[in-house]
Design a protein around this motif. Structure first.
Motif, PDB file in Angstrom:
ATOM      1  N   THR A  41       5.261  65.790 -63.536  1.00 35.63           N
ATOM      2  CA  THR A  41       4.963  66.200 -65.265  1.00 35.63           C
ATOM      3  C   THR A  41       3.492  67.007 -64.167  1.00 35.63           C
ATOM      4  OG1 THR A  41       4.462  64.604 -65.702  1.00 35.63           O
ATOM      5  CG2 THR A  41       6.775  65.834 -66.249  1.00 35.63           C
ATOM      6  N   LEU A  42       2.584  68.254 -64.785  1.00 31.20           N
ATOM      7  CA  LEU A  42       1.316  68.739 -64.629  1.00 31.20           C
ATOM      8  C   LEU A  42       1.590  70.173 -65.954  1.00 31.20           C
ATOM      9  CD1 LEU A  42      -1.082  68.141 -62.523  1.00 31.20           C
ATOM     10  CD2 LEU A  42      -0.168  70.906 -61.860  1.00 31.20           C
ATOM     11  N   PRO A  43       1.446  68.548 -67.271  1.00 31.61           N
ATOM     12  CA  PRO A  43       0.596  70.074 -68.133  1.00 31.61           C
ATOM     13  C   PRO A  43      -0.688  70.811 -68.007  1.00 31.61           C
ATOM     14  CG  PRO A  43       1.270  67.849 -68.819  1.00 31.61           C
ATOM     15  CD  PRO A  43       0.813  67.939 -67.671  1.00 31.61           C
ATOM     16  N   VAL A  44       0.047  72.176 -68.305  1.00 25.83           N
ATOM     17  CA  VAL A  44      -1.169  72.956 -68.346  1.00 25.83           C
ATOM     18  C   VAL A  44      -1.415  73.718 -69.369  1.00 25.83           C
ATOM     19  CG1 VAL A  44       0.063  73.426 -65.297  1.00 25.83           C
ATOM     20  CG2 VAL A  44       0.828  74.984 -67.465  1.00 25.83           C
ATOM     21  N   ALA A  45      -2.273  74.966 -69.642  1.00 23.12           N
ATOM     22  CA  ALA A  45      -3.152  75.362 -70.097  1.00 23.12           C
ATOM     23  C   ALA A  45      -3.735  76.695 -69.493  1.00 23.12           C
ATOM     24  CB  ALA A  45      -4.005  74.569 -71.211  1.00 23.12           C
ATOM     25  N   ASP A  46      -4.113  77.109 -70.226  1.00 20.01           N
ATOM     26  CA  ASP A  46      -5.023  78.880 -70.392  1.00 20.01           C
ATOM     27  C   ASP A  46      -6.386  79.021 -70.221  1.00 20.01           C
ATOM     28  OD1 ASP A  46      -4.352  79.627 -72.471  1.00 20.01           O
ATOM     29  OD2 ASP A  46      -2.613  80.910 -71.817  1.00 20.01           O
ATOM     30  N   GLY A  59      -5.782  63.346 -65.271  1.00 20.95           N
ATOM     31  CA  GLY A  59      -6.190  62.422 -64.441  1.00 20.95           C
ATOM     32  C   GLY A  59      -7.558  62.472 -65.133  1.00 20.95           C
ATOM     33  N   PHE A  60      -7.947  63.625 -65.722  1.00 17.57           N
ATOM     34  CA  PHE A  60      -9.809  63.537 -66.128  1.00 17.57           C
ATOM     35  C   PHE A  60      -9.975  62.510 -67.110  1.00 17.57           C
ATOM     36  CE2 PHE A  60      -9.956  67.450 -63.727  1.00 17.57           C
ATOM     37  CZ  PHE A  60     -11.196  67.802 -63.979  1.00 17.57           C
ATOM     38  N   GLU A  61     -11.446  62.148 -67.826  1.00 19.11           N
ATOM     39  CA  GLU A  61     -12.020  61.170 -68.536  1.00 19.11           C
ATOM     40  C   GLU A  61     -11.577  61.814 -70.022  1.00 19.11           C
ATOM     41  OE1 GLU A  61     -15.347  58.049 -69.675  1.00 19.11           O
ATOM     42  OE2 GLU A  61     -14.776  58.894 -67.154  1.00 19.11           O
ATOM     43  N   ARG A  62     -10.989  61.875 -70.813  1.00 24.52           N
ATOM     44  CA  ARG A  62     -11.773  61.951 -71.946  1.00 24.52           C
ATOM     45  C   ARG A  62     -13.063  61.655 -72.793  1.00 24.52           C
ATOM     46  NH1 ARG A  62      -8.866  64.174 -77.330  1.00 24.52           N
ATOM     47  NH2 ARG A  62     -10.218  63.427 -78.545  1.00 24.52           N
ATOM     48  N   PRO A 263      -9.770  84.465 -64.695  1.00 27.22           N
ATOM     49  CA  PRO A 263      -8.181  83.966 -65.862  1.00 27.22           C
ATOM     50  C   PRO A 263      -8.581  82.757 -65.822  1.00 27.22           C
ATOM     51  CG  PRO A 263      -7.619  85.878 -64.347  1.00 27.22           C
ATOM     52  CD  PRO A 263      -9.273  85.446 -63.616  1.00 27.22           C
ATOM     53  N   GLY A 264      -8.020  82.074 -66.830  1.00 14.20           N
ATOM     54  CA  GLY A 264      -8.307  80.814 -67.238  1.00 14.20           C
ATOM     55  C   GLY A 264      -6.920  80.213 -66.336  1.00 14.20           C
ATOM     56  N   ILE A 265      -5.623  80.282 -66.677  1.00 12.63           N
ATOM     57  CA  ILE A 265      -4.841  80.174 -65.929  1.00 12.63           C
ATOM     58  C   ILE A 265      -4.743  79.790 -64.279  1.00 12.63           C
ATOM     59  CG2 ILE A 265      -3.694  81.984 -65.553  1.00 12.63           C
ATOM     60  CD1 ILE A 265      -2.354  78.397 -65.933  1.00 12.63           C
ATOM     61  N   GLU A 266      -5.906  80.398 -63.988  1.00  8.41           N
ATOM     62  CA  GLU A 266      -6.214  80.797 -62.260  1.00  8.41           C
ATOM     63  C   GLU A 266      -6.941  79.260 -62.052  1.00  8.41           C
ATOM     64  OE1 GLU A 266      -7.165  84.060 -59.989  1.00  8.41           O
ATOM     65  OE2 GLU A 266      -5.636  85.244 -61.161  1.00  8.41           O
ATOM     66  N   VAL A 267      -7.923  79.061 -62.886  1.00 14.06           N
ATOM     67  CA  VAL A 267      -9.501  78.142 -62.552  1.00 14.06           C
ATOM     68  C   VAL A 267      -8.407  77.362 -63.261  1.00 14.06           C
ATOM     69  CG1 VAL A 267     -10.974  76.971 -63.491  1.00 14.06           C
ATOM     70  CG2 VAL A 267     -10.952  79.914 -63.924  1.00 14.06           C
ATOM     71  N   MET A 268      -7.302  76.476 -64.310  1.00 13.55           N
ATOM     72  CA  MET A 268      -7.141  75.033 -64.890  1.00 13.55           C
ATOM     73  C   MET A 268      -5.529  75.302 -63.701  1.00 13.55           C
ATOM     74  SD  MET A 268      -8.231  74.331 -67.323  1.00 13.55           S
ATOM     75  CE  MET A 268      -7.964  72.879 -67.634  1.00 13.55           C
ATOM     76  N   LEU A 269      -5.353  75.935 -62.794  1.00 15.34           N
ATOM     77  CA  LEU A 269      -3.965  75.299 -61.780  1.00 15.34           C
ATOM     78  C   LEU A 269      -4.874  74.780 -60.960  1.00 15.34           C
ATOM     79  CD1 LEU A 269      -1.424  78.111 -61.639  1.00 15.34           C
ATOM     80  CD2 LEU A 269      -1.511  76.139 -63.127  1.00 15.34           C
ATOM     81  N   ASP A 270      -5.969  75.395 -60.595  1.00 10.04           N
ATOM     82  CA  ASP A 270      -6.827  75.136 -59.482  1.00 10.04           C
ATOM     83  C   ASP A 270      -7.344  73.682 -59.894  1.00 10.04           C
ATOM     84  OD1 ASP A 270      -6.958  77.036 -57.742  1.00 10.04           O
ATOM     85  OD2 ASP A 270      -8.976  77.641 -58.480  1.00 10.04           O
ATOM     86  N   VAL A 271      -8.046  73.904 -60.871  1.00 12.72           N
ATOM     87  CA  VAL A 271      -8.714  72.320 -61.972  1.00 12.72           C
ATOM     88  C   VAL A 271      -7.831  70.906 -61.535  1.00 12.72           C
ATOM     89  CG1 VAL A 271     -10.197  70.949 -63.491  1.00 12.72           C
ATOM     90  CG2 VAL A 271     -10.261  72.828 -62.499  1.00 12.72           C
ATOM     91  N   GLY A 273      -4.743  70.696 -60.026  1.00 16.68           N
ATOM     92  CA  GLY A 273      -3.941  70.180 -58.480  1.00 16.68           C
ATOM     93  C   GLY A 273      -2.778  70.439 -58.797  1.00 16.68           C
ATOM     94  N   PHE A 274      -2.782  71.648 -58.837  1.00 17.30           N
ATOM     95  CA  PHE A 274      -1.040  72.235 -59.057  1.00 17.30           C
ATOM     96  C   PHE A 274      -0.776  72.537 -57.779  1.00 17.30           C
ATOM     97  CE2 PHE A 274       1.910  76.434 -59.242  1.00 17.30           C
ATOM     98  CZ  PHE A 274       2.345  75.867 -59.862  1.00 17.30           C
ATOM     99  N   ALA A 275      -2.112  73.900 -57.021  1.00 15.70           N
ATOM    100  CA  ALA A 275      -1.088  73.678 -55.325  1.00 15.70           C
ATOM    101  C   ALA A 275      -0.332  72.279 -54.728  1.00 15.70           C
ATOM    102  CB  ALA A 275      -2.423  74.591 -54.826  1.00 15.70           C
ATOM    103  N   PRO A 276      -1.140  71.301 -54.559  1.00 18.17           N
ATOM    104  CA  PRO A 276      -0.042  70.437 -53.693  1.00 18.17           C
ATOM    105  C   PRO A 276       1.292  69.647 -54.519  1.00 18.17           C
ATOM    106  CG  PRO A 276      -2.464  69.372 -54.834  1.00 18.17           C
ATOM    107  CD  PRO A 276      -2.518  71.330 -54.996  1.00 18.17           C
ATOM    108  N   ALA A 277       1.147  70.115 -56.035  1.00 12.79           N
ATOM    109  CA  ALA A 277       1.890  69.924 -57.108  1.00 12.79           C
ATOM    110  C   ALA A 277       3.351  70.493 -56.792  1.00 12.79           C
ATOM    111  CB  ALA A 277       2.210  69.606 -58.356  1.00 12.79           C
ATOM    112  N   LEU A 278       2.794  71.590 -55.892  1.00 12.24           N
ATOM    113  CA  LEU A 278       3.934  72.686 -55.895  1.00 12.24           C
ATOM    114  C   LEU A 278       4.587  72.218 -54.577  1.00 12.24           C
ATOM    115  CD1 LEU A 278       5.164  75.458 -56.597  1.00 12.24           C
ATOM    116  CD2 LEU A 278       3.348  76.575 -56.415  1.00 12.24           C
TER     117      LEU A 278
END
Length: 372
Positions: A41-46, A59-62, A263-271, A273-278
């Motif tokens: 699972t990789l919850p996403v946002a834009d 995995g970021f710290e709040r 574009p927000g979704i592009e940035v967030m997918l990078d941040v 770690g979407f590519a390795p999960a994909l």
């Protein structure tokens, strides 16, 4: 036969489920049909509300800070930190969620707290800041944010201009010399799902003012005030994509903070770690509360589907309601949409029961794409 591995990369169902809850419910439904199924699972946002939560889930710290809310009252706002990268969500400080029910302040709401939140990220050692903008209660062109970071906005008498977009009509001088010097050494990425200019027919007041409680007269006042503000800070920047994001906070970040728009979704997918999960997935499940025309213009499911299609991986979507024809879904790279409204046509019941309904939709996905 290749072992199935599902990646659930969906946004929130606004008003019903967070992106994390969507992922949990989809996983539960899939495994009810295919026990032991490998699900990542990789919850996403834009870039809009939910962006910090998605970063924390990845995995970021709040972190939290007490900042100034849009009406001037103190609020607690969160940001996310991993190493020297911070994810800051302006809605956490200056969002509509901080307004009492039925209370709006279109002319006077301030982004001061967003500046304080950026400052908190600087003080935590961030050198890369992803600044997600959306869901704002404000239309002040980012003036409040810049003031919190050390800028001075003065009227003809040399007095500070009052908070909000409306009072910017009285601006005579903008002094940016006091901006926090650390801003020169950071990479500030303006992450937004909208590319509107600051003013005019497609500008922040006209397109988004009404949802912040602005009357037609307020919109005209704000558009004129922001036009005047931009004439002093830098009129060329006002037309750049993203300048009109979140009541013009995009303009403030672009003109004075050296931000670059993505574009927000592009940035967030990078941040996130979407590519390795994909790369590990054989099927991707994305979605959000409403799949509609807006989805196709930079929203999270469209970004996820585009990336998955480029990698040759099949995508299906879950949503509360669907307002796109099959050909539009196919063009976006979504093989099929599973719609909660098909299971429960009453919108109020569907929203209230979104969790169990989503599990049922996921069971259908498992039967259609994974069983056997």
């Amino acid at each position: 036969m290749e072992t199935a591995r599902v990646l659930v990369a969906a946004d929130k169902f606004k008003g019903s489920l967070t992106a994390v809850q969507v992922a949990e419910r989809v996983t539960a439904g899939l495994r009810r049909v295919v026990p032991g199924l490998a699900v990542e699972t990789l919850p996403v946002a834009d870039g809009g509300d939910g962006t910090v939560a998605a970063a924390v889930a990845a995995g970021f710290e709040r972190r939290e800070a007490r900042v100034t809310g849009p009406l001037g009252d103190p609020v607690t706002a969160a940001y996310a930190l991993r190493g020297d990268t911070a994810v800051v969500e302006m809605a956490e400080a200056s969002g509509l969620q901080h307004l009492p029910d039925g209370v709006f302040a279109p002319l006077t709401a301030t982004t001061y707290g967003s500046g304080e939140l950026l400052k908190a990220a600087l003080e935590a050692g961030a050198t890369t800041i992803v600044f997600g903008v959306g869901g704002s209660a404000t239309t002040d062109g980012g003036a409040g944010m810049l003031a919190a970071l050390g800028a001075r906005f003065l009227d003809a008498d040399g007095e500070p201009v009052a908070p909000g977009g409306g009072p910017l009509a009285t601006l005579a001088e903008a002094d940016l010399s006091g901006l926090d010097p650390r801003l020169k050494d950071i990479d500030l990425v303006l992450a937004s799902d909208v590319d509107n200019p600051l003013t005019g027919p497609k500008g922040a007041p006209e397109v988004y003012g009404r949802q912040k409680g602005a009357s037609e007269e307020d919109i005209a006042v704000l558009d004129a005030a922001l036009t005047h503000y931009a004439s002093i800070l830098g009129p060329d920047t006002a037309a750049l994509p993203g300048a009109g994001a979140a009541g013009g906070i995009g303009y403030g970040a672009l003109v004075a903070l050296g931000a670059r728009f993505r574009p927000g979704i592009e940035v967030m997918l990078d941040v996130l770690g979407f590519a390795p999960a994909l790369a590990r997935a054989t099927l991707v499940i994305t979605g959000e509360g409403s799949l509609d025309e807006q989805t196709l213009h930079g929203k999270a499911p469209a970004g996820v589907a585009a990336a998955a299609r480029a990698a040759g991986i099949e995508v299906v979507a879950v949503c509360g309601r669907l307002a796109l024809p099959p050909e539009a879904l196919e063009k976006a790279g979504i093989r099929r949409a599973y719609v909660l409204a098909d299971l429960e046509p009453d919108p109020a019941v569907s929203m209230a029961q979104a969790g169990p309904l989503l599990e049922r939709a996921a069971e259908s996905i498992a039967r259609d794409f994974l069983a056997g």
